[in-house]
Motif scaffolding. Structure first.
Motif, PDB file in Angstrom:
ATOM      1  N   PHE A 152       0.828  -1.202   0.000  1.00  0.00           N
ATOM      2  CA  PHE A 152       0.000   0.000   0.000  1.00  0.00           C
ATOM      3  C   PHE A 152       0.868   1.260   0.000  1.00  0.00           C
ATOM      4  N   ALA A 153       2.068   1.162   0.559  1.00  0.00           N
ATOM      5  CA  ALA A 153       2.977   2.309   0.585  1.00  0.00           C
ATOM      6  C   ALA A 153       3.775   2.426  -0.701  1.00  0.00           C
ATOM      7  N   TYR A 154       4.139   1.287  -1.298  1.00  0.00           N
ATOM      8  CA  TYR A 154       5.113   1.296  -2.386  1.00  0.00           C
ATOM      9  C   TYR A 154       4.530   1.023  -3.760  1.00  0.00           C
ATOM     10  N   TYR A 244       0.645   3.700   5.924  1.00  0.00           N
ATOM     11  CA  TYR A 244       1.112   3.248   4.619  1.00  0.00           C
ATOM     12  C   TYR A 244       0.450   4.048   3.495  1.00  0.00           C
ATOM     13  N   LEU A 245      -0.822   4.367   3.672  1.00  0.00           N
ATOM     14  CA  LEU A 245      -1.520   5.174   2.679  1.00  0.00           C
ATOM     15  C   LEU A 245      -1.022   6.613   2.684  1.00  0.00           C
ATOM     16  N   LYS A 293       4.948   4.922  10.375  1.00  0.00           N
ATOM     17  CA  LYS A 293       5.644   3.635  10.357  1.00  0.00           C
ATOM     18  C   LYS A 293       6.332   3.380   9.023  1.00  0.00           C
ATOM     19  N   ALA A 294       5.636   3.644   7.938  1.00  0.00           N
ATOM     20  CA  ALA A 294       6.199   3.360   6.617  1.00  0.00           C
ATOM     21  C   ALA A 294       7.420   4.233   6.343  1.00  0.00           C
ATOM     22  N   PHE A 295       7.382   5.488   6.783  1.00  0.00           N
ATOM     23  CA  PHE A 295       8.525   6.370   6.583  1.00  0.00           C
ATOM     24  C   PHE A 295       9.716   5.920   7.423  1.00  0.00           C
ATOM     25  N   LEU A 296       9.452   5.527   8.656  1.00  0.00           N
ATOM     26  CA  LEU A 296      10.526   5.068   9.538  1.00  0.00           C
ATOM     27  C   LEU A 296      11.174   3.785   9.014  1.00  0.00           C
TER      28      LEU A 296
END
Length: 322
Positions: A152-154, A244-245, A293-296
């Motif tokens: 979902f993030a990538y 994530y979005l 979370k996704a950035f970290l």
């Protein structure tokens, strides 16, 4: 049949033949072609070309619109007609790797016929860029989207490097919105109902995508995100996917979208776009850096540089507007 290739024919003179030929040149022909003429074919020459395609090519379905309907309507028609296990939307001017089908089959055979709802793969850009669309995800891994949220993030912003399970599209009645560019919304809606995702572990690009200046509003790409986020709220999946979005949203806007805007060489557009991004993100930057979370977790060093040096990055961008 493995793949339904969907090709919208919007201009006789523009490289429809090269794109179509790249499908016909497949080393494995386990596919069908859905060719949609998005214009009234008034001349005898145009009609003879369409007849030639129909009679000379096996496994082709041709639809001739009575007037220009736009890509969304054409794609929706193709979903209804598709008989392939997967459906792939191709832009006119793109070139398919001649081993697309054979490489896809070889890769899928590794997974013992496991159900995979969304496939993504490496694509080579041409035209305005020579970059490759690749991924930070683990290639060759089937992600369980019920508890592994990284896709979902990538997920890339392009529709042209994806294959969607045809039965999934039909089961949920997924359709593209008319008149505006909502291809990313479509991809995320499918991802929201899918159970599995795979980025194919194939080193060579499976497609050349011709990147050109868009014919629609350049703001459509970022304006889709209000609808994407609201969709996940509606289906009750926003809370676990929030980080994530939001990561995908901010990366799309600050990194990918603004990079595209610079290609237009339009000072007023650069200024408007930069100020839009500042307004949408500046007040949220600190919280995003500390708590997302996704950035970290991300290994995207360029995106991290942009976020950490956001003020300088935007000042340099605005200099291009002077």
């Amino acid at each position: 049949m493995l793949v339904s290739f969907v090709l919208t024919w919007q201009d006789i003179e523009e490289n429809i033949d090269a794109t179509l030929q790249s499908i016909l040149d497949q080393s494995d022909n386990d596919c069908e072609i859905i060719l949609i003429a998005d214009k009234m074919l008034e001349s005898n020459e145009q009609l003879s070309i369409s007849r030639k395609y129909f009679w000379d090519i096996e496994n082709i379905k041709i639809v001739i619109n009575s007037s220009i309907q736009g890509a969304s309507v054409c794609w929706n028609t193709a979903i209804d007609l598709a008989d392939g296990e997967y459906i792939h939307f191709i832009s006119q001017g793109d070139i398919i790797n001649p081993n697309f089908i054979s490489l896809l089959k070889k890769e899928l055979a590794k997974y013992d016929n496991k159900e995979i709802d969304v496939l993504e793969y490496t694509t080579q850009l041409t035209g305005l860029s020579d970059k490759c669309i690749d991924t930070l995800l683990e290639k060759g891994k089937i992600y369980n989207l019920n508890n592994e949220y990284q896709p979902f993030a990538y997920l890339s912003t392009s529709l042209s490097n994806k294959l969607f399970k045809t039965n999934l599209l039909k089961e949920f009645g997924f359709k593209f919105r008319r008149f505006v560019r909502y291809d990313m919304l479509f991809a995320y809606k499918v991802l929201g109902q899918a159970n599995s995702y795979l980025f194919l572990n194939i080193n060579e690009p499976l497609e050349e995508m011709n990147l050109q200046k868009v014919q629609y509003s350049v703001f459509d790409l970022v304006n889709q995100w209000t609808h994407i986020l609201n969709y996940f709220r509606r289906i009750g999946k926003f809370k676990p996917l929030k980080d994530y979005l939001n990561y995908a949203y901010y990366k799309t806007m600050i990194h990918i979208w603004l990079w595209n805007i610079k290609k237009f060489d339009n000072k007023l557009l650069i200024k408007k776009s930069a100020n839009f991004a500042i307004r949408k993100f500046e007040d949220k930057r600190e919280d995003f850096m500390k708590n997302n979370k996704a950035f970290l977790e991300t290994e995207d060093e360029r995106f991290k540089e942009i976020i950490k040096g956001f003020s300088s990055y935007m000042k340099n961008l605005l200099k291009l507007a002077k």
